[in-house]
Design a protein around this motif. Sequence first.
Motif, PDB file in Angstrom:
ATOM      1  N   VAL A 142      -8.990   7.906  -5.553  1.00 17.37           N
ATOM      2  CA  VAL A 142      -8.387   7.622  -4.257  1.00 17.37           C
ATOM      3  C   VAL A 142      -8.935   6.292  -3.766  1.00 17.37           C
ATOM      4  N   THR A 143      -8.031   5.431  -3.303  1.00 17.23           N
ATOM      5  CA  THR A 143      -8.423   4.135  -2.755  1.00 17.23           C
ATOM      6  C   THR A 143      -7.891   4.027  -1.331  1.00 17.23           C
ATOM      7  N   PRO A 144      -8.765   3.747  -0.348  1.00 19.11           N
ATOM      8  CA  PRO A 144      -8.272   3.554   1.021  1.00 19.11           C
ATOM      9  C   PRO A 144      -7.410   2.294   1.095  1.00 19.11           C
ATOM     10  N   VAL A 145      -6.307   2.361   1.817  1.00 17.57           N
ATOM     11  CA  VAL A 145      -5.417   1.205   1.995  1.00 17.57           C
ATOM     12  C   VAL A 145      -4.978   1.130   3.453  1.00 17.57           C
ATOM     13  N   THR A 146      -4.470  -0.015   3.827  1.00 15.88           N
ATOM     14  CA  THR A 146      -3.865  -0.192   5.139  1.00 15.88           C
ATOM     15  C   THR A 146      -2.370  -0.337   4.941  1.00 15.88           C
ATOM     16  N   ILE A 147      -1.606   0.461   5.655  1.00 17.72           N
ATOM     17  CA  ILE A 147      -0.147   0.365   5.603  1.00 17.72           C
ATOM     18  C   ILE A 147       0.260  -0.566   6.733  1.00 17.72           C
ATOM     19  N   GLU A 148       0.866  -1.677   6.382  1.00 16.37           N
ATOM     20  CA  GLU A 148       1.242  -2.686   7.374  1.00 16.37           C
ATOM     21  C   GLU A 148       2.143  -2.102   8.447  1.00 16.37           C
ATOM     22  N   ALA A 193       0.736  -4.505  15.320  1.00 14.57           N
ATOM     23  CA  ALA A 193      -0.601  -3.919  15.398  1.00 14.57           C
ATOM     24  C   ALA A 193      -0.539  -2.437  15.760  1.00 14.57           C
ATOM     25  N   ALA A 194       0.386  -2.069  16.639  1.00 14.19           N
ATOM     26  CA  ALA A 194       0.492  -0.677  17.090  1.00 14.19           C
ATOM     27  C   ALA A 194       1.028   0.256  16.014  1.00 14.19           C
ATOM     28  N   THR A 195       1.745  -0.270  15.036  1.00 17.02           N
ATOM     29  CA  THR A 195       2.344   0.587  14.010  1.00 17.02           C
ATOM     30  C   THR A 195       1.597   0.524  12.677  1.00 17.02           C
ATOM     31  N   LYS A 196       0.483  -0.207  12.624  1.00 17.87           N
ATOM     32  CA  LYS A 196      -0.333  -0.251  11.407  1.00 17.87           C
ATOM     33  C   LYS A 196      -1.003   1.106  11.220  1.00 17.87           C
ATOM     34  N   ARG A 197      -1.070   1.587   9.985  1.00 15.79           N
ATOM     35  CA  ARG A 197      -1.604   2.920   9.712  1.00 15.79           C
ATOM     36  C   ARG A 197      -2.633   2.897   8.579  1.00 15.79           C
ATOM     37  N   GLN A 198      -3.528   3.896   8.615  1.00 15.44           N
ATOM     38  CA  GLN A 198      -4.483   4.073   7.530  1.00 15.44           C
ATOM     39  C   GLN A 198      -3.814   4.902   6.451  1.00 15.44           C
ATOM     40  N   GLY A 199      -3.985   4.494   5.205  1.00 12.57           N
ATOM     41  CA  GLY A 199      -3.381   5.227   4.106  1.00 12.57           C
ATOM     42  C   GLY A 199      -4.334   5.385   2.942  1.00 12.57           C
ATOM     43  N   GLN A 200      -3.835   6.019   1.902  1.00 12.14           N
ATOM     44  CA  GLN A 200      -4.577   6.196   0.657  1.00 12.14           C
ATOM     45  C   GLN A 200      -3.641   5.962  -0.519  1.00 12.14           C
ATOM     46  N   GLU A 201      -4.169   5.299  -1.527  1.00  6.71           N
ATOM     47  CA  GLU A 201      -3.487   5.245  -2.818  1.00  6.71           C
ATOM     48  C   GLU A 201      -4.100   6.362  -3.646  1.00  6.71           C
ATOM     49  N   ILE A 202      -3.283   7.348  -3.989  1.00 11.62           N
ATOM     50  CA  ILE A 202      -3.763   8.550  -4.662  1.00 11.62           C
ATOM     51  C   ILE A 202      -3.264   8.510  -6.109  1.00 11.62           C
ATOM     52  N   THR A 203      -4.186   8.459  -7.056  1.00 13.95           N
ATOM     53  CA  THR A 203      -3.830   8.475  -8.474  1.00 13.95           C
ATOM     54  C   THR A 203      -4.031   9.889  -8.992  1.00 13.95           C
ATOM     55  N   ILE A 204      -2.977  10.436  -9.625  1.00 12.71           N
ATOM     56  CA  ILE A 204      -2.956  11.841 -10.030  1.00 12.71           C
ATOM     57  C   ILE A 204      -2.599  11.959 -11.503  1.00 12.71           C
ATOM     58  N   ARG A 205      -3.365  12.796 -12.210  1.00 11.45           N
ATOM     59  CA  ARG A 205      -2.987  13.149 -13.580  1.00 11.45           C
ATOM     60  C   ARG A 205      -2.237  14.465 -13.485  1.00 11.45           C
ATOM     61  N   LEU A 206      -0.939  14.384 -13.763  1.00  9.17           N
ATOM     62  CA  LEU A 206      -0.096  15.576 -13.702  1.00  9.17           C
ATOM     63  C   LEU A 206      -0.418  16.503 -14.872  1.00  9.17           C
ATOM     64  N   ASP A 207      -0.084  17.767 -14.709  1.00 11.66           N
ATOM     65  CA  ASP A 207      -0.326  18.742 -15.776  1.00 11.66           C
ATOM     66  C   ASP A 207       0.379  18.342 -17.064  1.00 11.66           C
ATOM     67  N   SER A 208       1.450  17.570 -16.962  1.00 11.19           N
ATOM     68  CA  SER A 208       2.182  17.099 -18.142  1.00 11.19           C
ATOM     69  C   SER A 208       1.426  15.994 -18.877  1.00 11.19           C
TER      70      SER A 208
END
Length: 157
Positions: A51-57, A107-122
């Motif tokens: 997981v990497t913290p990101v900023t969503i513009e 500035a009011a609509t900027k949000r905190q996000g995450q880049e989530i890397t997932i290894r699927l069961d497949s």
Amino acid sequence: MKINAMHKWTVTLMLSLAITGCAQQGLYGTSYSRDQVGRAQSVEYGNVVSVTPVTIEGRTDGVVGSGTGAVVGGIAGSQIGGGSGRSLATVVGAVAGGLAGQRIEQAATKRQGQEITIRLDSGRLVSVVQEVEDARFFYAGDRVRVLGQGRGLKVTY
């Protein structure tokens, strides 16, 4: 600068609309747009690898912020001077207000996000960026569901 009661009411109304209009639809895993409701989605399970913290513009279309700022700036500018000086002040106030309103909206609509890397069961590896909802973060090792298809993926528990 003298502002009468009607101008104060107009400015207050426009600022209220700007604040209300800046609300952005959530970009997190439990938020759905109206066109997503009732549509079938694929469901896959997997484990979070990283997981990497990101900023969503924030929004940059500026429709609400620019428009409201321009109106408020124009009203304020119209209270300065007289004749052609007043006209110039109104235009300058509208332009400056529009630019300020756009920056405030972004500035009011900027949000905190995450880049989530997932290894699927497949065995497939996917990465999804989404907004953090109610300070609930994903962590490496979490077991998650990945919903959606193609570009419209969401991660939930």
